[in-house]
Design an enzyme around this catalytic site. Structure first.
Site, mmCIF file in Angstrom:
data_model
loop_
_atom_site.group_PDB
_atom_site.id
_atom_site.type_symbol
_atom_site.label_atom_id
_atom_site.label_comp_id
_atom_site.label_asym_id
_atom_site.label_seq_id
_atom_site.Cartn_x
_atom_site.Cartn_y
_atom_site.Cartn_z
ATOM 1 N N THR A 1 25.361 -11.259 -20.402
ATOM 2 C CA THR A 1 26.050 -12.534 -20.164
ATOM 3 C C THR A 1 25.074 -13.627 -19.751
ATOM 4 O O THR A 1 25.037 -14.706 -20.346
ATOM 5 C CB THR A 1 27.115 -12.361 -19.071
ATOM 6 O OG1 THR A 1 28.025 -11.323 -19.452
ATOM 7 C CG2 THR A 1 27.879 -13.661 -18.848
ATOM 8 N N TYR B 1 21.395 2.176 -13.316
ATOM 9 C CA TYR B 1 21.920 0.860 -12.971
ATOM 10 C C TYR B 1 21.804 0.576 -11.482
ATOM 11 O O TYR B 1 22.274 1.336 -10.640
ATOM 12 C CB TYR B 1 23.384 0.744 -13.388
ATOM 13 C CG TYR B 1 23.982 -0.604 -13.084
ATOM 14 C CD1 TYR B 1 23.609 -1.732 -13.810
ATOM 15 C CD2 TYR B 1 24.928 -0.752 -12.071
ATOM 16 C CE1 TYR B 1 24.165 -2.977 -13.543
ATOM 17 C CE2 TYR B 1 25.497 -1.997 -11.799
ATOM 18 C CZ TYR B 1 25.102 -3.105 -12.535
ATOM 19 O OH TYR B 1 25.657 -4.334 -12.266
ATOM 20 N N ASN C 1 25.015 -22.722 -17.605
ATOM 21 C CA ASN C 1 25.349 -22.555 -16.192
ATOM 22 C C ASN C 1 26.066 -21.250 -15.876
ATOM 23 O O ASN C 1 25.887 -20.686 -14.789
ATOM 24 C CB ASN C 1 26.219 -23.735 -15.752
ATOM 25 C CG ASN C 1 26.937 -23.482 -14.450
ATOM 26 O OD1 ASN C 1 26.374 -23.613 -13.367
ATOM 27 N ND2 ASN C 1 28.217 -23.106 -14.546
ATOM 28 N N ASP D 1 33.273 -17.092 -24.586
ATOM 29 C CA ASP D 1 33.027 -15.878 -23.810
ATOM 30 C C ASP D 1 31.603 -15.433 -24.101
ATOM 31 O O ASP D 1 31.305 -14.917 -25.180
ATOM 32 C CB ASP D 1 34.026 -14.787 -24.209
ATOM 33 C CG ASP D 1 33.874 -13.536 -23.360
ATOM 34 O OD1 ASP D 1 32.924 -13.462 -22.544
ATOM 35 O OD2 ASP D 1 34.700 -12.607 -23.526
ATOM 36 N N LEU D 2 30.708 -15.640 -23.137
ATOM 37 C CA LEU D 2 29.302 -15.308 -23.335
ATOM 38 C C LEU D 2 29.055 -13.809 -23.399
ATOM 39 O O LEU D 2 27.976 -13.382 -23.808
ATOM 40 C CB LEU D 2 28.461 -15.926 -22.215
ATOM 41 C CG LEU D 2 28.343 -17.447 -22.289
ATOM 42 C CD1 LEU D 2 27.935 -18.011 -20.938
ATOM 43 C CD2 LEU D 2 27.355 -17.868 -23.370
ATOM 44 N N SER E 1 34.580 -23.762 -12.475
ATOM 45 C CA SER E 1 34.522 -23.525 -11.034
ATOM 46 C C SER E 1 33.068 -23.607 -10.565
ATOM 47 O O SER E 1 32.148 -23.791 -11.368
ATOM 48 C CB SER E 1 35.099 -22.139 -10.685
ATOM 49 O OG SER E 1 34.314 -21.111 -11.284
ATOM 50 N N ALA F 1 32.164 -23.988 -16.678
ATOM 51 C CA ALA F 1 32.374 -25.250 -15.964
ATOM 52 C C ALA F 1 33.712 -25.339 -15.244
ATOM 53 O O ALA F 1 34.064 -26.404 -14.753
ATOM 54 C CB ALA F 1 32.241 -26.417 -16.946
#
Length: 300
Positions: free
Chosen positions: A117, A162, A96, A72-73, A28, A26
Site C-alpha cells: 500500500t 513478519y 499521502n 484503493d492502493l 482524514s 484525503a
C-alpha cells in the site's frame, strides 16, 4: 486522546488558482488538512480515497473546488482504473495515504500490506499518472525509515518473518528511495517535474490505532499526549513541499527536537535512504512486481 498542540503556521501559500492536485487518502488525518489548504489557495483538489462515501463527507469540509474519486492502493486494478480515467494536466500528485503497523496481511495482489500500500501502490499510481504531471510529486514518508538498515530485497513482503514495525519502516524507507530514483530519472530527461518527500513528525492521526498490540497502542496514546502535534500541524511539511520552490529530492519535516514537531524545514535522512544503488534496485523490483514502468523513458 489526541493532542491539540499546534506549532508554527505556514507562510502564505502561493495562488494555486487553475492548478489541480490529487491527494491520496484525503478523507482524514494529514490528507484532509492538505486538501483544505490547497483548495483554500485556489487549487482544484481531487480526494482519491478507498471509501467514496467517507470521502464525500470529508469533501464537504473542503472549501473551494473539489471532487472525490475512488482509489484503493492495495489493489493494482483500482490504481490502473483511476489512472486510465484521468484526462488533462495534473499539477500536484500528493502520495499521502498509508497504513501503519497493522496485523500481518496481504493486498489484493499478494503483497505485504504496508509495502504494497505505502510503496507499491503509490509507485504504480505515480508512473501511470506521470505523463499528466506538470509540476511535482510529493510522497509522505516517515522518520520510521530510520527503523531499518535497508530494504530486504530477498524478502520484501516479509514472508514467514513478519514484524509490523520493521515492515512499516521498510515501506517508509521505500518511499524515500522511490523519491530519490524518480528525481534522478526526471533530471536525466531534463524534465521540469520534481519529486519531493515530506514527513509529519509525530502527529496524532488515526494511523496509530491499527496495531493489534494493546501495549503498543497504549504507548502510542501516551506519546500522542506528550509529544505529538495535531494532524493539521503534521500536514504542514507536505503542504510546504507541495507549494514552495524547493529542489528535487528535497525532504521536508518539522524543525523541532528529533523532528517530532515544529515548522517545516529541509531535514536529513539515513545513509540507507540516500543510497542511489538501492534506489535503482528498488525501482527495478517495483517495476517487476507491479508490471508498471517509468513512462517517460519511452518517449525521451
Amino acid at each position: 486522546m489526541a493532542t491539540t498542540r499546534k506549532h508554527h503556521q505556514l507562510p502564505d501559500l502561493p495562488d494555486l488558482t487553475g492548478r489541480t492536485a490529487v491527494i491520496t487518502g484525503a478523507n482524514s488525518g494529514l490528507g484532509i488538512y492538505t486538501a483544505r489548504a490547497l483548495a483554500g489557495a485556489g487549487a482544484h483538489v481531487v480526494l482519491a480515497v478507498r471509501n467514496v462515501a467517507k470521502g464525500e463527507d470529508a469533501a464537504a469540509t473542503v472549501p473551494g473546488s473539489r471532487e472525490v474519486r475512488g482509489l484503493d492502493l492495495a489493489d493494482l486494478a483500482s490504481v490502473r482504473e483511476f489512472a486510465e480515467a484521468w484526462h488533462g494536466d495534473l499539477d500536484l500528485l500528493i502520495n499521502n495515504a498509508g497504513v501503519m503497523i497493522p496485523p500481518a496481511g496481504r493486498t489484493k495482489d499478494g503483497f505485504e500490506t504496508q509495502f504494497g500500500t505505502n510503496h507499491l501502490g503509490h509507485f504504480a499510481l505515480t508512473n501511470l499518472l506521470l505523463p499528466h504531471v506538470t509540476d511535482r510529486v510529493v510522497t509522505v514518508a516517515s522518520g520510521a525509515h530510520r527503523f531499518v538498515r535497508g530494504i530486504d530485497f530477498d524478502n520484501p513482503n516479509s514472508t514467514g518473518n513478519y514484524n509490523a514495525q520493521r515492515a512499516y519502516g521498510q515501506s517508509k524507507l521505500a518511499n524515500l528511495l522511490f523519491t530519490l530514483e524518480l528525481q534522478r530519472r526526471l533530471g536525466e530527461l531534463g524534465s521540469p517535474v520534481r519529486a519531493l518527500a515530506a514527513h509529519p513528525g509525530w502527529s496524532a492521526t488515526g494511523l496509530q490505532g491499527h496495531t493489534p498490540s494493546r501495549l503498543l497502542r497504549a504507548v502510542l496514546a501516551v506519546g500522542n499526549r506528550l509529544f505529538a502535534q495535531d494532524a493539521e500541524a503534521g500536514a504542514q511539511p507536505t503542504i510546504y513541499a507541495a507549494t514552495q520552490d524547493l529542489p528535487g529530492a528535497s525532504y521536508v519535516g518539522p524543525d523541532g527536537i528529533y523532528e517530532m514537531r515544529g515548522k517545516p524545514t529541509l531535514v536529513g535522512r539515513t545513509a540507507a535512504a540516500s543510497d542511489p544503488a538501492a534506489a535503482k534496485r528498488l525501482w527495478n523490483l517495483s517495476e517487476e512486481l507491479t508490471s508498471v514502468s517509468f513512462p517517460l523513458a519511452r518517449t525521451s
